[in-house]
Design a protein around this motif. Structure first.
Motif, PDB file in Angstrom:
ATOM      1  N   ASP A 178       2.295  17.403  48.936  1.00 54.96           N
ATOM      2  CA  ASP A 178       3.009  18.598  48.466  1.00 54.96           C
ATOM      3  C   ASP A 178       4.508  18.454  48.664  1.00 54.96           C
ATOM      4  O   ASP A 178       5.302  18.768  47.775  1.00 54.96           O
ATOM      5  CB  ASP A 178       2.505  19.830  49.206  1.00 54.96           C
ATOM      6  N   ALA A 179       4.902  18.013  49.867  1.00 59.30           N
ATOM      7  CA  ALA A 179       6.331  17.842  50.150  1.00 59.30           C
ATOM      8  C   ALA A 179       6.944  16.794  49.236  1.00 59.30           C
ATOM      9  O   ALA A 179       8.054  16.983  48.710  1.00 59.30           O
ATOM     10  CB  ALA A 179       6.521  17.453  51.616  1.00 59.30           C
ATOM     11  N   ALA A 180       6.225  15.696  49.023  1.00 59.62           N
ATOM     12  CA  ALA A 180       6.740  14.641  48.154  1.00 59.62           C
ATOM     13  C   ALA A 180       6.901  15.132  46.719  1.00 59.62           C
ATOM     14  O   ALA A 180       7.857  14.754  46.021  1.00 59.62           O
ATOM     15  CB  ALA A 180       5.805  13.427  48.195  1.00 59.62           C
ATOM     16  N   GLY A 181       5.995  15.993  46.267  1.00 63.53           N
ATOM     17  CA  GLY A 181       6.108  16.536  44.918  1.00 63.53           C
ATOM     18  C   GLY A 181       7.359  17.373  44.734  1.00 63.53           C
ATOM     19  O   GLY A 181       8.061  17.268  43.714  1.00 63.53           O
ATOM     20  N   VAL A 182       7.675  18.216  45.727  1.00 58.72           N
ATOM     21  CA  VAL A 182       8.894  19.034  45.652  1.00 58.72           C
ATOM     22  C   VAL A 182      10.125  18.134  45.655  1.00 58.72           C
ATOM     23  O   VAL A 182      11.069  18.331  44.871  1.00 58.72           O
ATOM     24  CB  VAL A 182       8.947  20.024  46.833  1.00 58.72           C
ATOM     25  N   LEU A 183      10.137  17.129  46.524  1.00 53.50           N
ATOM     26  CA  LEU A 183      11.293  16.241  46.629  1.00 53.50           C
ATOM     27  C   LEU A 183      11.472  15.401  45.360  1.00 53.50           C
ATOM     28  O   LEU A 183      12.606  15.082  44.976  1.00 53.50           O
ATOM     29  CB  LEU A 183      11.145  15.339  47.858  1.00 53.50           C
ATOM     30  N   THR A 184      10.376  15.048  44.702  1.00 54.20           N
ATOM     31  CA  THR A 184      10.474  14.320  43.431  1.00 54.20           C
ATOM     32  C   THR A 184      11.154  15.187  42.374  1.00 54.20           C
ATOM     33  O   THR A 184      12.026  14.717  41.629  1.00 54.20           O
ATOM     34  CB  THR A 184       9.075  13.905  42.947  1.00 54.20           C
ATOM     35  N   THR A 185      10.767  16.445  42.302  1.00 52.11           N
ATOM     36  CA  THR A 185      11.400  17.364  41.352  1.00 52.11           C
ATOM     37  C   THR A 185      12.888  17.505  41.645  1.00 52.11           C
ATOM     38  O   THR A 185      13.727  17.505  40.730  1.00 52.11           O
ATOM     39  CB  THR A 185      10.726  18.746  41.416  1.00 52.11           C
TER      40      THR A 185
END
Length: 368
Positions: A178-185
């Protein structure tokens, strides 16, 4: 094999990709609910024998688990508590006032009022109301049917927690993903914002702002999964050793959220400048572009296994290099709007340091 499957997956229409991804991510909780429902029915019907058709046991197991990892212990307690409150209030009232239309109104109102008075959970009043309604309409007052329903609820809730303990979803994996998804965006939004500022492209800058705004749902899910991961690590012996790691992951929730919020403010300032025809210096734009690389290293840090590259110190080195360039002198002889932009950039860098594990005082010291 995995790259081939991923490439095949990307050939699907976007809406189908979204739905398949959602199904894939929910696969573990769905399996847990299914197993818990079957076990709850078997235990309630074959082992206890309190009810020949214990339909509420599997229902209670599924409701207590749900698809979200968070607050499962809380949901189980609320479920059982709501059922007991509803049965007691309904049984006592129906004995005195009988059954009928206005009696249902009174029973439901009092059961929900009692539940709200005793607990602030959202599930307790609903379960109290449904149980009281059953007593007022279908179950005979004073009989064993209401007691059996309460036992079924208890069995379902307990079985749900046992399934979580024995067959847990990897709590760290979901939180990191989840955290990685936000940071990718945010990585992509930073690069998009920098390109928009270079080209004075109002649509690109607005698009970066919209991308950052669209992360709120993902941030909410991230927080829920981080909290759920900590709960799983307390319930399941398989993940007791992961408690410290999950605590560190959960500590990134606030700084990630703050970084996104500060980036939204930065994007709004940038949009206003572009609309007015103002230009940021190339050095400031380069720092915004470098935010993309910083968010990317933070994303990789979240997904890296313990001991792998990059770790928190590796990510902090990247952020530190950007911080050295974001000096206060950039605002010397600058317009008020550009001065505010530099201040916002420095705030985001502080948030990034905190994602790397630094305390706020240490993060601020890095910029002095």
């Amino acid at each position: 094999m995995r790259p081939r499957l991923h490439a095949w997956f990307l050939t699907f229409p976007a809406i189908l990709q979204t739905r398949l991804r959602r199904l894939w991510l929910s696969g573990g909780p769905i399996l847990q609910c299914a197993v818990a429902a079957g076990l709850a029915w078997w235990v309630a019907s074959m082992v206890t024998g309190t009810n020949p058709a214990p339909f509420f046991a599997p229902i209670a197991a599924v409701v207590s688990l749900g698809l979200s990892l968070g607050k499962r212990w809380r949901r189980s307690v609320e479920l059982v508590g709501g059922v007991v409150i509803g049965i007691l209030v309904g049984d006592l009232l129906v004995r005195q006032i009988g059954s009928g239309t206005w009696q249902v109104v009174v029973v439901v109102a009092l059961a929900m009022a009692t539940a709200v008075f005793l607990d602030d959970g959202p599930l307790v009043p609903m379960q109290a109301a449904s149980s009281a309604t059953l007593v007022a309409t279908l179950l005979p007052p004073g009989g064993t049917a209401g007691f059996s329903r309460a036992v079924d609820a208890l069995i379902g809730g307990v079985i749900g927690l046992i399934v979580v303990a024995v067959f847990p979803v990897n709590p760290a994996h979901r939180a990191r993903r989840d955290a990685a998804g936000v940071l990718t965006t945010m990585r992509d939004a930073a690069w998009r914002l920098a390109d928009g500022l270079r080209n004075a492209d109002e649509d690109e800058v607005f698009g970066a702002l919209e991308d950052a705004r669209a992360t709120q749902g993902a941030i909410t899910q991230m927080r829920a999964d981080m909290g759920g991961g900590q709960e799983v690590s307390r319930i399941s012996p398989l993940y007791w050793r992961s408690r410290e790691r999950l605590e560190r992951i959960s500590e990134t929730a606030d700084p990630i959220d703050n970084a996104v919020r500060n980036f939204r403010v930065l994007s709004r300032r940038a949009l206003s400048m572009v609309e007015r025809g103002e230009q940021l210096s190339e050095e400031v734009i380069e720092i915004i572009s470098d935010f993309g690389y910083a968010f990317d290293i933070l994303r990789a840090m979240m997904m890296a296994d313990p001991g792998d590259f990059p770790d928190q110190s590796d990510a902090a080195k990247v952020v530190r290099r950007i911080g050295r360039r974001a000096k206060r002198s950039l605002a010397d002889e600058a317009s008020m709007a550009e001065t505010a932009t530099v201040a916002q950039i420095r705030s985001i860098i502080v948030d990034m340091f905190m994602i790397c594990g630094l305390k706020r005082t240490s993060a601020l010291a890095q910029l002095r």
